[in-house]
Design a protein around this motif. Structure first.
Motif, PDB file in Angstrom:
ATOM      1  N   GLN A  26     -82.834  48.594  75.774  1.00 49.70           N
ATOM      2  CA  GLN A  26     -83.570  47.628  76.000  1.00 49.70           C
ATOM      3  C   GLN A  26     -84.270  46.985  74.805  1.00 49.70           C
ATOM      4  OE1 GLN A  26     -87.049  48.889  78.752  1.00 49.70           O
ATOM      5  NE2 GLN A  26     -85.563  50.310  79.645  1.00 49.70           N
ATOM      6  N   LYS A  27     -83.440  47.537  73.808  1.00 47.15           N
ATOM      7  CA  LYS A  27     -83.599  47.186  72.384  1.00 47.15           C
ATOM      8  C   LYS A  27     -85.154  47.246  71.732  1.00 47.15           C
ATOM      9  CE  LYS A  27     -79.752  43.934  72.457  1.00 47.15           C
ATOM     10  NZ  LYS A  27     -78.860  45.144  72.736  1.00 47.15           N
ATOM     11  N   LEU A  28     -85.491  48.256  72.176  1.00 45.46           N
ATOM     12  CA  LEU A  28     -86.908  48.553  71.774  1.00 45.46           C
ATOM     13  C   LEU A  28     -86.871  49.727  70.496  1.00 45.46           C
ATOM     14  CD1 LEU A  28     -88.914  49.065  75.048  1.00 45.46           C
ATOM     15  CD2 LEU A  28     -89.234  47.288  73.401  1.00 45.46           C
ATOM     16  N   ALA A  30     -88.750  52.796  68.531  1.00 47.73           N
ATOM     17  CA  ALA A  30     -89.652  53.696  68.825  1.00 47.73           C
ATOM     18  C   ALA A  30     -90.961  53.281  68.549  1.00 47.73           C
ATOM     19  CB  ALA A  30     -89.448  55.048  67.898  1.00 47.73           C
ATOM     20  N   ARG A  31     -91.444  52.410  67.455  1.00 49.42           N
ATOM     21  CA  ARG A  31     -92.552  51.668  67.275  1.00 49.42           C
ATOM     22  C   ARG A  31     -92.986  51.009  68.540  1.00 49.42           C
ATOM     23  NH1 ARG A  31     -94.889  53.065  62.408  1.00 49.42           N
ATOM     24  NH2 ARG A  31     -93.178  53.908  60.905  1.00 49.42           N
ATOM     25  N   GLN A  32     -92.189  49.963  68.972  1.00 47.25           N
ATOM     26  CA  GLN A  32     -92.612  49.106  70.087  1.00 47.25           C
ATOM     27  C   GLN A  32     -92.955  49.948  71.239  1.00 47.25           C
ATOM     28  OE1 GLN A  32     -88.691  46.919  69.640  1.00 47.25           O
ATOM     29  NE2 GLN A  32     -89.835  45.149  68.787  1.00 47.25           N
ATOM     30  N   LEU A  33     -91.906  51.075  71.648  1.00 46.35           N
ATOM     31  CA  LEU A  33     -92.459  51.930  72.774  1.00 46.35           C
ATOM     32  C   LEU A  33     -93.806  52.457  72.484  1.00 46.35           C
ATOM     33  CD1 LEU A  33     -92.005  53.187  75.516  1.00 46.35           C
ATOM     34  CD2 LEU A  33     -90.545  54.902  73.968  1.00 46.35           C
ATOM     35  N   ALA A  34     -93.961  53.003  71.636  1.00 45.21           N
ATOM     36  CA  ALA A  34     -95.190  53.731  71.180  1.00 45.21           C
ATOM     37  C   ALA A  34     -96.404  52.650  71.406  1.00 45.21           C
ATOM     38  CB  ALA A  34     -95.587  54.179  69.693  1.00 45.21           C
ATOM     39  N   ARG A  64     -92.277  54.340  83.068  1.00 49.58           N
ATOM     40  CA  ARG A  64     -92.932  53.173  83.416  1.00 49.58           C
ATOM     41  C   ARG A  64     -92.881  52.409  82.225  1.00 49.58           C
ATOM     42  NH1 ARG A  64     -98.736  52.812  85.477  1.00 49.58           N
ATOM     43  NH2 ARG A  64     -98.200  50.830  85.826  1.00 49.58           N
ATOM     44  N   ALA A  65     -93.104  52.546  81.311  1.00 47.43           N
ATOM     45  CA  ALA A  65     -92.992  51.597  80.135  1.00 47.43           C
ATOM     46  C   ALA A  65     -91.502  51.258  79.809  1.00 47.43           C
ATOM     47  CB  ALA A  65     -93.270  52.264  78.703  1.00 47.43           C
ATOM     48  N   LEU A  66     -90.671  52.085  80.307  1.00 44.82           N
ATOM     49  CA  LEU A  66     -89.123  51.925  80.081  1.00 44.82           C
ATOM     50  C   LEU A  66     -88.340  51.168  81.398  1.00 44.82           C
ATOM     51  CD1 LEU A  66     -87.975  54.872  77.994  1.00 44.82           C
ATOM     52  CD2 LEU A  66     -88.331  52.468  77.114  1.00 44.82           C
ATOM     53  N   ASN A  67     -89.176  50.993  82.404  1.00 43.57           N
ATOM     54  CA  ASN A  67     -88.876  50.437  83.608  1.00 43.57           C
ATOM     55  C   ASN A  67     -87.817  51.423  84.318  1.00 43.57           C
ATOM     56  OD1 ASN A  67     -90.427  48.024  83.735  1.00 43.57           O
ATOM     57  ND2 ASN A  67     -89.181  47.455  82.189  1.00 43.57           N
ATOM     58  N   LEU A  68     -87.891  52.817  84.054  1.00 41.80           N
ATOM     59  CA  LEU A  68     -87.310  53.751  84.730  1.00 41.80           C
ATOM     60  C   LEU A  68     -87.744  54.674  85.991  1.00 41.80           C
ATOM     61  CD1 LEU A  68     -86.254  55.581  81.257  1.00 41.80           C
ATOM     62  CD2 LEU A  68     -84.776  53.729  82.580  1.00 41.80           C
ATOM     63  N   ASP A  69     -86.922  55.074  86.505  1.00 45.90           N
ATOM     64  CA  ASP A  69     -87.423  55.617  88.087  1.00 45.90           C
ATOM     65  C   ASP A  69     -87.582  57.055  87.289  1.00 45.90           C
ATOM     66  OD1 ASP A  69     -87.505  56.971  90.297  1.00 45.90           O
ATOM     67  OD2 ASP A  69     -85.993  56.285  91.367  1.00 45.90           O
ATOM     68  N   PRO A  70     -88.765  57.722  87.598  1.00 49.59           N
ATOM     69  CA  PRO A  70     -88.792  59.265  86.977  1.00 49.59           C
ATOM     70  C   PRO A  70     -87.835  59.905  87.815  1.00 49.59           C
ATOM     71  CG  PRO A  70     -90.893  58.089  87.052  1.00 49.59           C
ATOM     72  CD  PRO A  70     -89.909  57.234  87.805  1.00 49.59           C
ATOM     73  N   SER A  71     -87.552  59.680  89.110  1.00 50.14           N
ATOM     74  CA  SER A  71     -86.660  60.800  89.677  1.00 50.14           C
ATOM     75  C   SER A  71     -85.301  60.490  89.180  1.00 50.14           C
ATOM     76  CB  SER A  71     -86.609  60.443  91.276  1.00 50.14           C
ATOM     77  OG  SER A  71     -85.884  59.269  91.358  1.00 50.14           O
ATOM     78  N   GLU A  72     -84.727  59.624  88.573  1.00 44.62           N
ATOM     79  CA  GLU A  72     -83.573  59.602  87.888  1.00 44.62           C
ATOM     80  C   GLU A  72     -83.429  60.603  86.795  1.00 44.62           C
ATOM     81  OE1 GLU A  72     -80.722  58.111  88.903  1.00 44.62           O
ATOM     82  OE2 GLU A  72     -81.928  57.530  90.633  1.00 44.62           O
ATOM     83  N   GLY A  73     -84.360  60.818  85.991  1.00 50.96           N
ATOM     84  CA  GLY A  73     -84.439  61.835  84.911  1.00 50.96           C
ATOM     85  C   GLY A  73     -84.578  63.085  85.397  1.00 50.96           C
TER      86      GLY A  73
END
Length: 82
Positions: A26-28, A30-34, A64-73
């Motif tokens: 997503q080209k983020l 670590a600082r942007q994710l934080a 949620r911040a990465l628009n991921l489905d937690p169940s996939e992880g």
């Protein structure tokens, strides 16, 4: 069955690598994710270098911040080798 209690277990490593890959795709930075999850940069850094474990609620927010489905992880952890 033994509880996994350390961050160096292959299943936890696979989960963290999945999160890192998603962030980078997503080209983020670590600082942007934080900033997205309203945490200090060191929080993300410690997660990604496996110096700190995510609790369930933090994992959910991270996804949620990465628009991921937690169940996939969780599926990734289930298929990672011991």
């Amino acid at each position: 069955m033994t509880m996994i209690k350390h961050v160096h277990h292959p299943k936890y490593k696979a989960l963290v690598e999945w999160l890192i890959t998603a962030r980078k795709e997503q080209k983020l930075t670590a600082r942007q994710l934080a900033a997205l999850i309203d945490e200090p940069f060191q929080f993300v850094s410690k997660i990604e270098t496996r110096q700190r474990k995510l609790n369930v609620f933090e994992y959910w927010q991270y996804c949620r911040a990465l628009n991921l489905d937690p169940s996939e992880g969780l599926k990734i952890m289930g298929t990672a080798e011991d």
